[in-house]
Write an enzyme that holds these catalytic residues in place. Structure first.
Site, short mmCIF file in Angstrom:
data_model
loop_
_atom_site.label_atom_id
_atom_site.label_comp_id
_atom_site.label_asym_id
_atom_site.label_seq_id
_atom_site.Cartn_x
_atom_site.Cartn_y
_atom_site.Cartn_z
CB SER A 255 -0.85 0.00 1.26
OG SER A 255 0.00 0.19 2.38
CE LYS A 256 -0.43 6.83 -3.24
NZ LYS A 256 -1.74 7.25 -3.65
NE ARG A 257 0.20 1.23 6.70
CZ ARG A 257 0.64 0.04 7.07
NH1 ARG A 257 1.75 -0.09 7.75
NH2 ARG A 257 -0.02 -1.06 6.74
CG HIS A 258 3.21 -1.63 3.01
ND1 HIS A 258 1.88 -1.99 2.83
CD2 HIS A 258 3.56 -2.12 4.20
CE1 HIS A 258 1.47 -2.69 3.87
NE2 HIS A 258 2.47 -2.78 4.72
N GLY A 259 5.13 1.90 0.66
CA GLY A 259 6.07 2.30 -0.40
C GLY A 259 5.51 2.13 -1.80
#
Ligand code: GLU
Length: 482
Positions: A255-259
């Site tokens: 996800s975005k949070r993960h990169g």
């Protein structure tokens, strides 16, 4: 061969050397998973002396924008992944795709389907209610076209094999197979005459002479469909390599949070393209325990068959450590070039030649610790900031408490030889004469020169700043301290 295709507008390639392609859908930016797919294709081509093509799959006109295409081209260029020949726009080849659908129709390998959307919905509902697998039931497969209802524009469906299996020999996934009874007759041309995705991919890959399709394993299901289309067209099926997707560090879908960001976001965060390339390569492929693999080594060693089958995990800590390595290896002038725009933005004005030179000279002391260009720019800011230098609160207090010391020290420094050991000696002697510990002189000095209480070794900082700038900063600090 029952149909000899032309290969419109697409350059012929040398026989036997592989031809790969990167085929992104331009729906935003070049995301990190796409970048890795592009990298694997690029390495495969360069390793085998083959050809790398770029095809933009822009058939979803509503979502494909010029800006998104530009972002992909920019992202690939920044990453240093070049391609051969012209960019192919899938949307421009729609009539060629339709031509092949009609050729299949003429050969009896596809048929017109007159089911209305309502009938198809009702079909699915019946199948669900009966607990059988949902799909097109072949209503028009063998029906005579004379039975066609008036006023219904037909779709064209592939006459897919009903028995046996479709088998894919995949360089990463191994042999994967599906019973043909599981695959229904897919639409290849819509009622409005536009081709569907799988037909477009097959026709383009064929016309571009693609020998190896290397892509994310979210396309594995499409590969079965595509293989059926190839066979219906009597075309050779290319080799496939479906690469596992990238997951987050916790194993969950990226996800975005993960990169899961665009490549430009990594550039903006201060990653070097060679570091991101190295990191992406290691996501799913390895060469022993080597973490740092140069591009030349990667080209020499890359082997698509050695890509792992398990999803790789994206890990910012590892990326930072690889990036730190490449920053340390980069020469100071290039680093200064790379951080200068960040600094100009931060200080709101262009760097003059003296500031730029200080920046270059300051790199050696800063790059040993920086993990990103953003950190490097932060650390280097005091070298280029305009006078009077803004001091942080602690530095301000230190300077205010040591005004006399700094004033006297600046006079002594004015006469000192300007090299780190000599400067240290000068400050040490000064402190001794005043009955001070070295730190009581050196710390306010650091505060006045760097604006903070942490900096690279202070005597190196003084040499980097040069005598004039050092003395001016001390004068500013003395004048401002109160
Ligand atoms: N356009 C597809 C995507 O961006 C890739 C299709 C392919 O590689 O065959 O996911």
């Amino acid at each position: 061969m029952w149909y000899t295709p032309s290969r419109p507008c697409l350059a012929p390639v040398a026989a036997m050397s592989p031809v790969v392609r990167f085929a992104p859908s331009p729906t935003g930016f070049l995301h990190i998973g796409g970048a890795r797919t592009a990298l694997f294709n690029w390495l495969y081509a360069r390793h085998h002396g083959g050809t790398m093509r770029l095809r933009i799959e822009d058939t979803d006109r509503a979502r494909s924008t010029e800006a998104a295409i530009a972002a992909i081209v920019e992202g690939l260029t920044w990453l240093g992944l070049d391609w051969d020949g012209e960019i192919v726009l899938q949307s421009e080849r729609a009539s060629r795709h339709a031509e092949m659908a009609n050729a299949l129709l003429a050969a009896g390998r596809a048929y017109r389907c007159y089911c209305t959307p309502e009938e198809l919905t009702a079909m699915r509902e019946r199948q669900r209610a009966a607990g059988i697998s949902v799909g097109y039931d072949g209503t028009w497969r063998d029906r005579d076209p004379s039975e066609a209802p008036p006023g219904v524009a037909p779709t064209i469906r592939l006459k897919a094999p009903q028995s046996g299996e479709t088998v894919i020999r995949d360089h990463v996934q191994g042999e994967v197979r599906v019973a043909n009874s599981q695959l229904d007759d897919l639409i290849i041309l819509r009622a409005d005459g536009t081709p569907t995705y799988n037909l477009s991919v097959v026709v383009d890959d064929h016309d571009m002479a693609i020998s190896h399709v290397i892509r994310g394993d979210d396309h594995l299901n499409n590969a079965f469909r595509q293989a059926q289309i190839y066979r219906a067209l009597d075309w050779d099926v290319p080799d496939f390599a479906h690469v596992p997707l990238i997951h987050g560090a916790d194993g969950a879908k990226l996800s975005k949070r993960h990169g899961a960001l665009g490549v430009e976001a990594y550039r903006d965060m201060g990653y070097l393209p060679e570091a991101l390339r190295n990191y992406l390569l290691r996501l799913g492929w390895g060469h022993g325990d080597d973490e740092i693999i140069s591009t030349e080594q990667a080209v020499a060693w890359f082997d698509i068959g050695a890509v792992g089958r398990a999803p790789a995990r994206f890990d910012f800590t590892k990326l930072d450590s690889v990036n730190g390595h490449y920053i340390r290896q980069t020469d100071d002038a290039r680093l200064a070039e790379l951080v200068a725009p960040r600094l100009e933005q931060a200080i709101g004005r262009p760097l003059d030649a003296a500031a730029h030179n200080r920046l270059i000279a300051g790199m050696a002391g800063l790059k040993t610790r920086a993990k990103t260009l953003a950190e490097l720019a932060d650390g280097a800011r005091f070298y280029v900031a305009p006078r009077p230098l803004a001091l942080d609160e602690k530095a301000h207090r230190l300077v205010a408490d040591s005004r006399t010391t700094l004033d006297e020290l600046s006079r002594v420094l004015a006469a000192s030889e300007w090299a780190p050991p000599a400067l240290e000696e000068t400050v040490r002697r000064f402190a001794e004469a005043k009955g001070l510990k070295l730190g009581a002189a050196a710390q306010p000095l650091r505060a006045a020169l760097s604006g903070s209480t942490v900096s690279p070794p202070i005597f190196d900082v003084m040499v980097t700043l040069g005598r004039d700038e050092t003395l001016r900063r001390l004068a500013d600090a003395v004048a401002a301290a109160n």
